[in-house]
Scaffold this motif. Structure first.
Motif, PDB file in Angstrom:
ATOM      1  N   SER A  10      15.503   3.691   5.937  1.00  0.00           N
ATOM      2  CA  SER A  10      15.904   4.888   5.199  1.00  0.00           C
ATOM      3  C   SER A  10      15.320   4.929   3.785  1.00  0.00           C
ATOM      4  O   SER A  10      14.866   5.988   3.341  1.00  0.00           O
ATOM      5  N   ASN A  11      15.320   3.843   3.050  1.00  0.00           N
ATOM      6  CA  ASN A  11      14.779   3.857   1.686  1.00  0.00           C
ATOM      7  C   ASN A  11      13.272   4.079   1.704  1.00  0.00           C
ATOM      8  O   ASN A  11      12.736   4.848   0.905  1.00  0.00           O
ATOM      9  N   PHE A  12      12.569   3.404   2.600  1.00  0.00           N
ATOM     10  CA  PHE A  12      11.120   3.578   2.717  1.00  0.00           C
ATOM     11  C   PHE A  12      10.795   5.029   3.051  1.00  0.00           C
ATOM     12  O   PHE A  12       9.942   5.651   2.424  1.00  0.00           O
ATOM     13  N   ASN A  13      11.491   5.582   4.039  1.00  0.00           N
ATOM     14  CA  ASN A  13      11.234   6.959   4.460  1.00  0.00           C
ATOM     15  C   ASN A  13      11.523   7.956   3.346  1.00  0.00           C
ATOM     16  O   ASN A  13      10.834   8.976   3.232  1.00  0.00           O
ATOM     17  N   THR A  20       5.553   4.661   9.205  1.00  0.00           N
ATOM     18  CA  THR A  20       4.158   4.301   9.433  1.00  0.00           C
ATOM     19  C   THR A  20       3.370   5.592   9.575  1.00  0.00           C
ATOM     20  O   THR A  20       3.732   6.455  10.353  1.00  0.00           O
ATOM     21  N   GLN A  21       2.320   5.696   8.798  1.00  0.00           N
ATOM     22  CA  GLN A  21       1.506   6.913   8.846  1.00  0.00           C
ATOM     23  C   GLN A  21       0.099   6.609   8.354  1.00  0.00           C
ATOM     24  O   GLN A  21      -0.156   5.570   7.769  1.00  0.00           O
ATOM     25  N   SER A  26     -11.624  11.705   1.780  1.00  0.00           N
ATOM     26  CA  SER A  26     -12.995  11.413   1.326  1.00  0.00           C
ATOM     27  C   SER A  26     -13.571  10.141   1.938  1.00  0.00           C
ATOM     28  O   SER A  26     -14.180   9.334   1.254  1.00  0.00           O
ATOM     29  N   GLY A  27     -13.352   9.952   3.223  1.00  0.00           N
ATOM     30  CA  GLY A  27     -13.904   8.793   3.913  1.00  0.00           C
ATOM     31  C   GLY A  27     -13.089   7.521   3.763  1.00  0.00           C
ATOM     32  O   GLY A  27     -13.509   6.447   4.187  1.00  0.00           O
ATOM     33  N   ILE A  28     -11.924   7.640   3.170  1.00  0.00           N
ATOM     34  CA  ILE A  28     -11.052   6.482   2.976  1.00  0.00           C
ATOM     35  C   ILE A  28      -9.772   6.709   3.771  1.00  0.00           C
ATOM     36  O   ILE A  28      -9.145   7.760   3.674  1.00  0.00           O
ATOM     37  N   GLN A  29      -9.419   5.721   4.539  1.00  0.00           N
ATOM     38  CA  GLN A  29      -8.208   5.796   5.354  1.00  0.00           C
ATOM     39  C   GLN A  29      -7.152   4.869   4.750  1.00  0.00           C
ATOM     40  O   GLN A  29      -7.415   3.692   4.523  1.00  0.00           O
ATOM     41  N   PHE A  30      -5.984   5.433   4.494  1.00  0.00           N
ATOM     42  CA  PHE A  30      -4.848   4.669   3.988  1.00  0.00           C
ATOM     43  C   PHE A  30      -3.818   4.613   5.109  1.00  0.00           C
ATOM     44  O   PHE A  30      -3.393   5.651   5.610  1.00  0.00           O
ATOM     45  N   VAL A  31      -3.423   3.424   5.487  1.00  0.00           N
ATOM     46  CA  VAL A  31      -2.434   3.246   6.548  1.00  0.00           C
ATOM     47  C   VAL A  31      -1.197   2.611   5.930  1.00  0.00           C
ATOM     48  O   VAL A  31      -1.272   1.532   5.336  1.00  0.00           O
ATOM     49  N   LEU A  32      -0.068   3.310   6.040  1.00  0.00           N
ATOM     50  CA  LEU A  32       1.202   2.771   5.574  1.00  0.00           C
ATOM     51  C   LEU A  32       1.912   2.153   6.762  1.00  0.00           C
ATOM     52  O   LEU A  32       2.117   2.808   7.788  1.00  0.00           O
ATOM     53  N   LEU A  33       2.280   0.888   6.635  1.00  0.00           N
ATOM     54  CA  LEU A  33       2.930   0.157   7.717  1.00  0.00           C
ATOM     55  C   LEU A  33       4.220  -0.445   7.190  1.00  0.00           C
ATOM     56  O   LEU A  33       4.196  -1.215   6.223  1.00  0.00           O
ATOM     57  N   VAL A  70      -4.723  -1.000   4.360  1.00  0.00           N
ATOM     58  CA  VAL A  70      -3.380  -1.046   4.941  1.00  0.00           C
ATOM     59  C   VAL A  70      -2.419  -1.464   3.835  1.00  0.00           C
ATOM     60  O   VAL A  70      -2.691  -2.415   3.092  1.00  0.00           O
ATOM     61  N   PHE A  71      -1.299  -0.739   3.741  1.00  0.00           N
ATOM     62  CA  PHE A  71      -0.262  -1.031   2.760  1.00  0.00           C
ATOM     63  C   PHE A  71       1.010  -1.391   3.520  1.00  0.00           C
ATOM     64  O   PHE A  71       1.440  -0.642   4.397  1.00  0.00           O
ATOM     65  N   ALA A  72       1.608  -2.523   3.187  1.00  0.00           N
ATOM     66  CA  ALA A  72       2.805  -2.990   3.866  1.00  0.00           C
ATOM     67  C   ALA A  72       3.746  -3.642   2.854  1.00  0.00           C
ATOM     68  O   ALA A  72       3.343  -3.958   1.724  1.00  0.00           O
ATOM     69  N   HIS A  73       4.956  -3.873   3.271  1.00  0.00           N
ATOM     70  CA  HIS A  73       5.947  -4.471   2.381  1.00  0.00           C
ATOM     71  C   HIS A  73       5.707  -5.970   2.200  1.00  0.00           C
ATOM     72  O   HIS A  73       5.557  -6.451   1.084  1.00  0.00           O
ATOM     73  N   LYS A  74       5.702  -6.717   3.274  1.00  0.00           N
ATOM     74  CA  LYS A  74       5.586  -8.178   3.195  1.00  0.00           C
ATOM     75  C   LYS A  74       4.186  -8.619   3.612  1.00  0.00           C
ATOM     76  O   LYS A  74       3.628  -8.112   4.571  1.00  0.00           O
ATOM     77  N   THR A  75       3.669  -9.596   2.913  1.00  0.00           N
ATOM     78  CA  THR A  75       2.374 -10.127   3.299  1.00  0.00           C
ATOM     79  C   THR A  75       2.536 -11.018   4.529  1.00  0.00           C
ATOM     80  O   THR A  75       3.462 -11.826   4.588  1.00  0.00           O
ATOM     81  N   PRO A  76       1.670 -10.891   5.506  1.00  0.00           N
ATOM     82  CA  PRO A  76       1.755 -11.746   6.688  1.00  0.00           C
ATOM     83  C   PRO A  76       1.113 -13.117   6.469  1.00  0.00           C
ATOM     84  O   PRO A  76       1.278 -14.023   7.276  1.00  0.00           O
TER      85      PRO A  76
END
Length: 167
Positions: A10-13, A20-21, A26-33, A70-76
């Protein structure tokens, strides 16, 4: 972050929209995970989405995508810290390994994460993906002073990340 009695996304949304979206510009893809759920990890729907996005992006000859971040909360993965995705769950630790392999295999250009409250840059385990952990804007629970990062992409699609301390 999770609040008792409230759905874990809920907070992320509320801030970013769907957990996730993909955003292309401009040729750059941003992925939110959203991998913030330390107990369940990444949902199967989000895995399917991530695999499809990275597969289409890197395999398609007509793809106009030059960079994928790719943007995420925790680093794997972190070379010096145990505070990573899966530190409290073997199931989520397996997902962390799967995530690193996926982004390496698919040629993701950069992975950006938070949660460590510390700005650092390092490479993935195979050294093929640049990982950046971004410090926190707040002053509580930080190992460094408050900060944020700026991602700059140049006309030739080279890129850099600046660590900006708030004084």
């Amino acid at each position: 972050s999770r609040e008792k009695g409230v759905a874990n996304f809920s907070n992320f949304n509320a801030v970013f929209g769907p957990a996730t979206q993909k955003i292309e510009e401009s040729g750059i893809q941003f992925v939110l995970l959203d991998n913030s759920d330390i107990y369940s990890g990444i949902s199967q729907n989000d895995w399917n989405f991530l695999e499809e996005v990275t597969k289409v992006t890197k395999e398609s000859e007509e793809s106009k995508v030059k960079l994928t971040f790719v943007f995420a909360h925790k680093t794997p993965f972190h070379p010096d810290s145990a505070h990573i995705m899966g530190e409290d769950s073997p199931k989520v630790a397996d997902q962390a390994n799967r995530l690193i392999k996926l982004i390496e295999d698919m040629g993701v250009d950069g992975l950006f994460t938070g949660d460590l409250h510390f700005f650092a840059q390092f490479n993935s385990s195979s050294a093929s993906v640049k990982i950046t952990t971004i410090g926190a804007v707040g002053s509580e629970r930080n190992f460094q002073g408050p900060r944020f990062g700026i991602l700059t992409v140049f006309d030739d699609y080279s890129w850099e990340v600046e660590d900006i301390e708030i004084r």
